[in-house]
Write a protein that holds these residues in place. Structure first.
Motif, PDB file in Angstrom:
ATOM      1  N   ASN A  71      36.846  24.630  25.519  1.00 59.74           N
ATOM      2  CA  ASN A  71      35.648  25.532  25.765  1.00 59.74           C
ATOM      3  C   ASN A  71      35.473  26.461  24.784  1.00 59.74           C
ATOM      4  N   THR A  72      36.800  26.937  23.917  1.00 62.01           N
ATOM      5  CA  THR A  72      36.437  27.748  22.977  1.00 62.01           C
ATOM      6  C   THR A  72      35.400  27.279  21.834  1.00 62.01           C
ATOM      7  N   ILE A  73      35.421  26.027  21.592  1.00 68.01           N
ATOM      8  CA  ILE A  73      34.785  25.242  20.415  1.00 68.01           C
ATOM      9  C   ILE A  73      33.358  25.401  20.900  1.00 68.01           C
ATOM     10  N   LYS A  74      32.811  25.390  22.192  1.00 69.90           N
ATOM     11  CA  LYS A  74      31.684  25.326  22.471  1.00 69.90           C
ATOM     12  C   LYS A  74      31.111  26.804  22.200  1.00 69.90           C
ATOM     13  N   LEU A  75      31.944  27.773  22.576  1.00 70.86           N
ATOM     14  CA  LEU A  75      31.532  29.365  22.689  1.00 70.86           C
ATOM     15  C   LEU A  75      31.325  29.484  21.003  1.00 70.86           C
ATOM     16  N   ILE A  76      31.952  29.202  19.963  1.00 70.09           N
ATOM     17  CA  ILE A  76      31.754  29.311  18.518  1.00 70.09           C
ATOM     18  C   ILE A  76      30.737  28.812  18.048  1.00 70.09           C
ATOM     19  N   VAL A  77      30.469  27.477  18.311  1.00 76.55           N
ATOM     20  CA  VAL A  77      29.418  26.511  17.727  1.00 76.55           C
ATOM     21  C   VAL A  77      28.159  27.214  18.371  1.00 76.55           C
ATOM     22  N   ASP A  78      28.090  27.302  19.454  1.00 74.24           N
ATOM     23  CA  ASP A  78      26.770  28.020  20.228  1.00 74.24           C
ATOM     24  C   ASP A  78      26.396  29.358  19.619  1.00 74.24           C
ATOM     25  N   SER A  79      27.338  30.080  19.168  1.00 75.86           N
ATOM     26  CA  SER A  79      26.935  31.348  18.707  1.00 75.86           C
ATOM     27  C   SER A  79      26.229  31.474  17.402  1.00 75.86           C
ATOM     28  N   PHE A  80      26.252  30.532  16.689  1.00 73.81           N
ATOM     29  CA  PHE A  80      25.362  30.204  15.601  1.00 73.81           C
ATOM     30  C   PHE A  80      24.038  29.319  15.601  1.00 73.81           C
ATOM     31  N   SER A  81      23.636  28.891  16.683  1.00 77.17           N
ATOM     32  CA  SER A  81      22.433  28.206  16.976  1.00 77.17           C
ATOM     33  C   SER A  81      21.368  29.012  16.986  1.00 77.17           C
ATOM     34  N   HIS A  82      20.101  28.538  16.629  1.00 75.23           N
ATOM     35  CA  HIS A  82      18.954  29.320  16.617  1.00 75.23           C
ATOM     36  C   HIS A  82      18.574  30.152  17.797  1.00 75.23           C
ATOM     37  N   ASN A  83      18.864  29.497  18.863  1.00 78.23           N
ATOM     38  CA  ASN A  83      18.671  30.091  20.046  1.00 78.23           C
ATOM     39  C   ASN A  83      19.603  31.271  20.649  1.00 78.23           C
ATOM     40  N   LEU A  91      22.560  29.524  11.984  1.00 78.17           N
ATOM     41  CA  LEU A  91      22.674  28.728  11.120  1.00 78.17           C
ATOM     42  C   LEU A  91      21.752  27.517  11.217  1.00 78.17           C
ATOM     43  N   TYR A  92      21.550  26.907  12.338  1.00 77.65           N
ATOM     44  CA  TYR A  92      20.868  25.880  12.615  1.00 77.65           C
ATOM     45  C   TYR A  92      20.094  26.097  13.952  1.00 77.65           C
ATOM     46  N   GLU A  93      18.995  25.208  14.078  1.00 75.77           N
ATOM     47  CA  GLU A  93      18.284  25.113  15.040  1.00 75.77           C
ATOM     48  C   GLU A  93      18.707  24.793  16.385  1.00 75.77           C
ATOM     49  N   ASP A  94      19.564  23.690  16.296  1.00 75.43           N
ATOM     50  CA  ASP A  94      20.350  23.107  17.200  1.00 75.43           C
ATOM     51  C   ASP A  94      21.771  22.765  16.762  1.00 75.43           C
ATOM     52  N   ASP A  95      22.825  22.983  17.748  1.00 73.54           N
ATOM     53  CA  ASP A  95      24.059  22.718  17.578  1.00 73.54           C
ATOM     54  C   ASP A  95      24.524  21.389  17.624  1.00 73.54           C
ATOM     55  N   CYS A  96      23.670  20.391  17.552  1.00 75.96           N
ATOM     56  CA  CYS A  96      24.144  19.025  17.481  1.00 75.96           C
ATOM     57  C   CYS A  96      24.115  18.263  15.967  1.00 75.96           C
ATOM     58  N   TYR A  97      24.846  16.965  15.812  1.00 73.83           N
ATOM     59  CA  TYR A  97      24.641  16.229  15.013  1.00 73.83           C
ATOM     60  C   TYR A  97      23.093  15.957  14.197  1.00 73.83           C
ATOM     61  N   PRO A  98      22.722  16.208  13.016  1.00 73.79           N
ATOM     62  CA  PRO A  98      23.538  16.420  11.830  1.00 73.79           C
ATOM     63  C   PRO A  98      23.734  17.721  11.375  1.00 73.79           C
ATOM     64  N   ASN A  99      23.362  18.771  12.231  1.00 75.04           N
ATOM     65  CA  ASN A  99      23.704  20.102  11.807  1.00 75.04           C
ATOM     66  C   ASN A  99      25.103  20.444  11.746  1.00 75.04           C
ATOM     67  N   VAL A 100      25.777  19.981  13.135  1.00 77.08           N
ATOM     68  CA  VAL A 100      27.366  20.100  13.161  1.00 77.08           C
ATOM     69  C   VAL A 100      27.930  18.774  12.814  1.00 77.08           C
ATOM     70  N   LYS A 101      28.610  18.539  11.732  1.00 73.56           N
ATOM     71  CA  LYS A 101      29.218  17.508  11.385  1.00 73.56           C
ATOM     72  C   LYS A 101      30.567  17.477  11.750  1.00 73.56           C
ATOM     73  N   VAL A 102      31.346  18.343  11.645  1.00 70.47           N
ATOM     74  CA  VAL A 102      32.903  18.332  11.553  1.00 70.47           C
ATOM     75  C   VAL A 102      33.456  19.727  12.627  1.00 70.47           C
ATOM     76  N   ILE A 103      34.039  19.421  13.612  1.00 69.83           N
ATOM     77  CA  ILE A 103      34.824  20.624  13.903  1.00 69.83           C
ATOM     78  C   ILE A 103      36.436  20.228  14.032  1.00 69.83           C
ATOM     79  N   GLU A 104      37.041  21.113  13.420  1.00 69.24           N
ATOM     80  CA  GLU A 104      38.492  20.933  13.199  1.00 69.24           C
ATOM     81  C   GLU A 104      39.294  22.119  13.947  1.00 69.24           C
ATOM     82  N   VAL A 105      39.843  21.830  15.016  1.00 72.08           N
ATOM     83  CA  VAL A 105      40.516  22.889  15.783  1.00 72.08           C
ATOM     84  C   VAL A 105      41.857  22.594  16.104  1.00 72.08           C
ATOM     85  N   GLY A 106      42.676  23.820  16.217  1.00 67.29           N
ATOM     86  CA  GLY A 106      43.956  23.817  16.666  1.00 67.29           C
ATOM     87  C   GLY A 106      44.341  25.051  17.330  1.00 67.29           C
TER      88      GLY A 106
END
Length: 127
Positions: A71-83, A91-106
């Motif tokens: 659930n942390t991943i979604k918060l961070i990636v959503d934070s930079f969507s055009h919405n 950074l991007y219109e939509d937080d889907c591929y091809p705008n977001v290609k790789v998410i590395e989390v640990g």
């Protein structure tokens, strides 16, 4: 596989630290505002490219409450969507591929000397 340190494939745009760890919850809009606030300099990043994220989460070893890492991943990636509410931080219109290609989390139960929980976020442009 992906290696975000490969400078021929990825360019690190910026990184930032959040002095708290977040997961999705009732106040997710406020949490996304807090994340954007910490991302100083993001307004200078190129827009509408392909991006990769590296998210490192440091959890207090004494924490007894479960931490839902996905659930942390979604918060961070959503934070930079055009919405998002802050037009300077998108950074991007939509937080889907091809705008977001790789998410590395640990996540790890290791913290600094003050036992502070935190998240470190690095954002890369995919070349």
């Amino acid at each position: 596989m992906w290696n975000l340190d490969d400078k021929e494939k990825y360019e690190k745009l910026f990184s930032f630290k959040i002095d708290k760890i977040y997961t999705w919850g009732d106040n997710h809009e406020q949490i996304k505002k807090n994340i954007r606030k910490e991302a100083t300099g993001i307004n200078q990043a190129p827009k509408n490219k392909s991006y990769a994220f590296r998210i490192s989460i440091y959890i207090n070893p004494n924490r007894t409450q479960k931490f839902d890492i996905d659930n942390t991943i979604k918060l961070i990636v959503d934070s930079f969507s055009h919405n998002s509410e802050n037009p300077d931080c998108w950074l991007y219109e939509d937080d889907c591929y091809p705008n977001v290609k790789v998410i590395e989390v640990g996540a790890a139960k290791e913290v600094d000397s003050e036992n502070d929980e935190k998240m470190c976020v690095e954002i890369f442009e995919c070349l």
